[in-house]
Design a protein around this motif. Structure first.
Motif, mmCIF file in Angstrom:
data_model
loop_
_atom_site.group_PDB
_atom_site.id
_atom_site.type_symbol
_atom_site.label_atom_id
_atom_site.label_comp_id
_atom_site.label_asym_id
_atom_site.label_seq_id
_atom_site.Cartn_x
_atom_site.Cartn_y
_atom_site.Cartn_z
ATOM 1 N N HIS A 111 0.873 -1.051 0.191
ATOM 2 C CA HIS A 111 0.043 0.038 0.213
ATOM 3 C C HIS A 111 0.857 1.269 0.139
ATOM 4 O O HIS A 111 1.748 1.552 0.798
ATOM 5 C CB HIS A 111 -0.807 0.103 1.026
ATOM 6 C CG HIS A 111 -1.555 -1.320 1.476
ATOM 7 N ND1 HIS A 111 -2.787 -1.757 0.581
ATOM 8 C CD2 HIS A 111 -1.383 -2.305 2.348
ATOM 9 C CE1 HIS A 111 -3.100 -2.790 1.178
ATOM 10 N NE2 HIS A 111 -2.298 -3.228 2.014
ATOM 11 N N HIS A 118 -3.771 11.253 -1.793
ATOM 12 C CA HIS A 118 -4.531 10.683 -0.897
ATOM 13 C C HIS A 118 -5.133 11.554 0.323
ATOM 14 O O HIS A 118 -6.161 11.245 0.880
ATOM 15 C CB HIS A 118 -3.610 9.281 -0.392
ATOM 16 C CG HIS A 118 -3.372 8.420 -1.288
ATOM 17 N ND1 HIS A 118 -2.213 8.154 -1.984
ATOM 18 C CD2 HIS A 118 -4.332 7.532 -2.000
ATOM 19 C CE1 HIS A 118 -2.205 7.125 -2.699
ATOM 20 N NE2 HIS A 118 -3.440 6.650 -2.603
ATOM 21 N N GLU A 131 -10.087 7.322 7.968
ATOM 22 C CA GLU A 131 -10.080 6.567 6.771
ATOM 23 C C GLU A 131 -8.814 5.726 6.867
ATOM 24 O O GLU A 131 -8.626 4.470 6.610
ATOM 25 C CB GLU A 131 -10.163 7.242 5.764
ATOM 26 C CG GLU A 131 -11.534 7.844 5.315
ATOM 27 C CD GLU A 131 -11.570 8.903 4.151
ATOM 28 O OE1 GLU A 131 -10.403 9.137 3.795
ATOM 29 O OE2 GLU A 131 -12.612 9.369 3.899
ATOM 30 N N LEU A 132 -7.650 6.543 7.451
ATOM 31 C CA LEU A 132 -6.395 5.875 7.378
ATOM 32 C C LEU A 132 -6.177 4.529 8.362
ATOM 33 O O LEU A 132 -5.835 3.608 8.020
ATOM 34 C CB LEU A 132 -5.270 6.605 7.721
ATOM 35 C CG LEU A 132 -3.921 6.159 7.744
ATOM 36 C CD1 LEU A 132 -3.475 5.352 6.271
ATOM 37 C CD2 LEU A 132 -2.735 7.336 7.994
ATOM 38 N N ARG A 134 -8.976 2.836 9.554
ATOM 39 C CA ARG A 134 -9.695 1.609 9.229
ATOM 40 C C ARG A 134 -8.932 0.969 7.991
ATOM 41 O O ARG A 134 -8.995 -0.427 7.909
ATOM 42 C CB ARG A 134 -10.920 2.200 8.489
ATOM 43 C CG ARG A 134 -11.985 2.611 9.621
ATOM 44 C CD ARG A 134 -13.414 2.714 9.148
ATOM 45 N NE ARG A 134 -13.487 3.701 8.022
ATOM 46 C CZ ARG A 134 -13.881 4.815 7.955
ATOM 47 N NH1 ARG A 134 -14.024 5.365 9.331
ATOM 48 N NH2 ARG A 134 -13.858 5.637 6.886
ATOM 49 N N TRP A 135 -8.229 1.484 7.162
ATOM 50 C CA TRP A 135 -7.258 0.945 6.004
ATOM 51 C C TRP A 135 -6.550 0.076 6.311
ATOM 52 O O TRP A 135 -6.311 -0.952 6.117
ATOM 53 C CB TRP A 135 -7.068 2.233 4.978
ATOM 54 C CG TRP A 135 -6.344 1.705 4.126
ATOM 55 C CD1 TRP A 135 -4.811 1.357 3.848
ATOM 56 C CD2 TRP A 135 -6.628 1.071 2.529
ATOM 57 N NE1 TRP A 135 -4.576 0.908 2.530
ATOM 58 C CE2 TRP A 135 -5.703 0.743 2.069
ATOM 59 C CE3 TRP A 135 -8.017 1.244 2.272
ATOM 60 C CZ2 TRP A 135 -5.857 0.035 0.615
ATOM 61 C CZ3 TRP A 135 -8.194 0.529 0.932
ATOM 62 C CH2 TRP A 135 -7.154 0.166 0.106
ATOM 63 N N ASN A 139 -6.588 -3.978 6.198
ATOM 64 C CA ASN A 139 -5.538 -4.365 5.448
ATOM 65 C C ASN A 139 -4.699 -5.553 6.391
ATOM 66 O O ASN A 139 -4.147 -6.539 5.815
ATOM 67 C CB ASN A 139 -4.688 -3.693 4.651
ATOM 68 C CG ASN A 139 -5.517 -3.119 3.438
ATOM 69 O OD1 ASN A 139 -5.618 -3.921 2.554
ATOM 70 N ND2 ASN A 139 -6.025 -1.884 3.788
ATOM 71 N N SER A 146 1.143 -6.976 5.417
ATOM 72 C CA SER A 146 1.217 -5.864 4.591
ATOM 73 C C SER A 146 2.440 -4.926 4.620
ATOM 74 O O SER A 146 3.022 -4.868 5.805
ATOM 75 C CB SER A 146 -0.041 -5.065 5.079
ATOM 76 O OG SER A 146 -1.504 -5.913 4.940
#
Length: 312
Positions: A111, A118, A131-132, A134-135, A139, A146
């Motif tokens: 990622h 972004h 958002e970050l 959760r992302w 992942n 990851s």
């Protein structure tokens, strides 16, 4: 159920491990199947294609190899790349992705974040933080292996990256995964003045830049990061003060001979290896610093593709 039985057979019948692993991976999209680290190829790529960065080459190959040998690490690998633009920081991070996964940088488990793409709006930091988080958590649940690459750290909205702090230490737990197997790379220019000054001082004493030892820079870079108001905004006190960075990786300024090696490499990729005239012309056309001495390229190899187009 079939996937579970396949994995069970891998352990029960060790002599035929390879056969069942291939069978399992032929029908599975598991990240462990795509995770195919090749440290030897990574080291070769670093030493063949990254110019003038003996410290970064050594640190990255050493830390990645050591991290992957530990089947149960107590914390993620967190590398922080520092140095001027055009010195190879983003290239090295891409090499890591290329040699860790079978599908290289196109792997869904690598990622890459660029702030201007972004996280472009400073007034949406709260939204970006949610958002970050959760992302990353989502992942990591999907794939413990990851890889997260954060480019242009100096352009990140203030207060954004500190949301990662729980994932970088030894205590946080992500449901259904060992989050400590992840790799994070922060890429930025913080500390470039320290690195460039130390490199210049070595050069002015008549020594080669290859004589620079990590001990000459590590503490100075760490202090530059700890004391930088920019760093406090980007990495926040929790990440820095809790010393969650595994290693600070310095990228040295490039000399003309390194720039010319970049030119030659790019020409070969275009099928024009013999154009020594272009190599010389690009090398002469670049801007160098300081004014007295002209030791280092101001833009590293970043402007090389455009310069080649100009002189071809």
């Amino acid at each position: 159920m079939f996937a579970f039985l396949s994995v069970l057979l891998l352990y029960l019948f060790h002599p035929v491990f390879g056969v069942f692993q291939k069978l399992y991976c032929s029908i599975s999209e598991s990240c462990e199947c795509d995770f195919k680290p090749n440290i030897r190829d990574l080291e070769w790529d670093l030493y063949k294609n990254v110019y003038g960065q003996h410290l970064a080459q050594d640190i990255v190959s050493e830390e990645v190899a050591k991290f992957l040998k530990n089947k149960n690490p107590d914390r993620p690998l967190v590398l922080s790349f520092h140095g001027s633009s055009g010195t190879g920081k983003t290239m090295v991070s891409s090499m890591m992705g290329n040699h860790l996964y079978g599908s290289a940088m196109s792997s869904p488990y690598v990622h890459q974040f660029v702030p201007t793409l972004h996280f472009p709006l400073p007034d949406r930091v709260k939204q970006y933080r949610e958002e970050l988080k959760r992302w990353v958590q989502g992942n990591l649940t999907e794939c413990a292996r990851s890889v997260f690459l954060f480019d242009d750290m100096e352009k990140m909205p203030p207060g954004l990256i500190d949301v990662l702090e729980p994932f970088l230490g030894p205590s946080h737990v992500v449901f259904r995964t060992n989050y400590r197997k992840a790799i994070y790379v922060f890429i930025g220019t913080t500390g470039e003045e320290v690195i460039n000054r130390a490199t210049l001082e070595i050069r002015q004493t008549g020594q080669e830049r290859e004589d620079i030892k990590l001990d000459d820079l590590q503490e100075a870079i760490a202090q530059a990061v700890y004391n930088s108001s920019l760093s406090r905004r980007l990495l926040h006190s929790s990440v820095i003060q809790q010393k969650l960075i595994t290693r600070f990786v310095p990228f040295l300024p490039l000399s003309r001979r390194h720039v010319e090696r970049c030119v030659r490499s790019q020409l070969c990729q275009r099928g024009s290896c013999g154009r020594t005239d272009v190599v010389r012309a690009v090398g002469e056309d670049m801007l160098y610093t300081p004014a007295q001495g002209q030791y280092f390229s101001r833009t590293g190899c970043k402007a090389v593709p455009a310069k080649i187009n100009l002189f071809l």
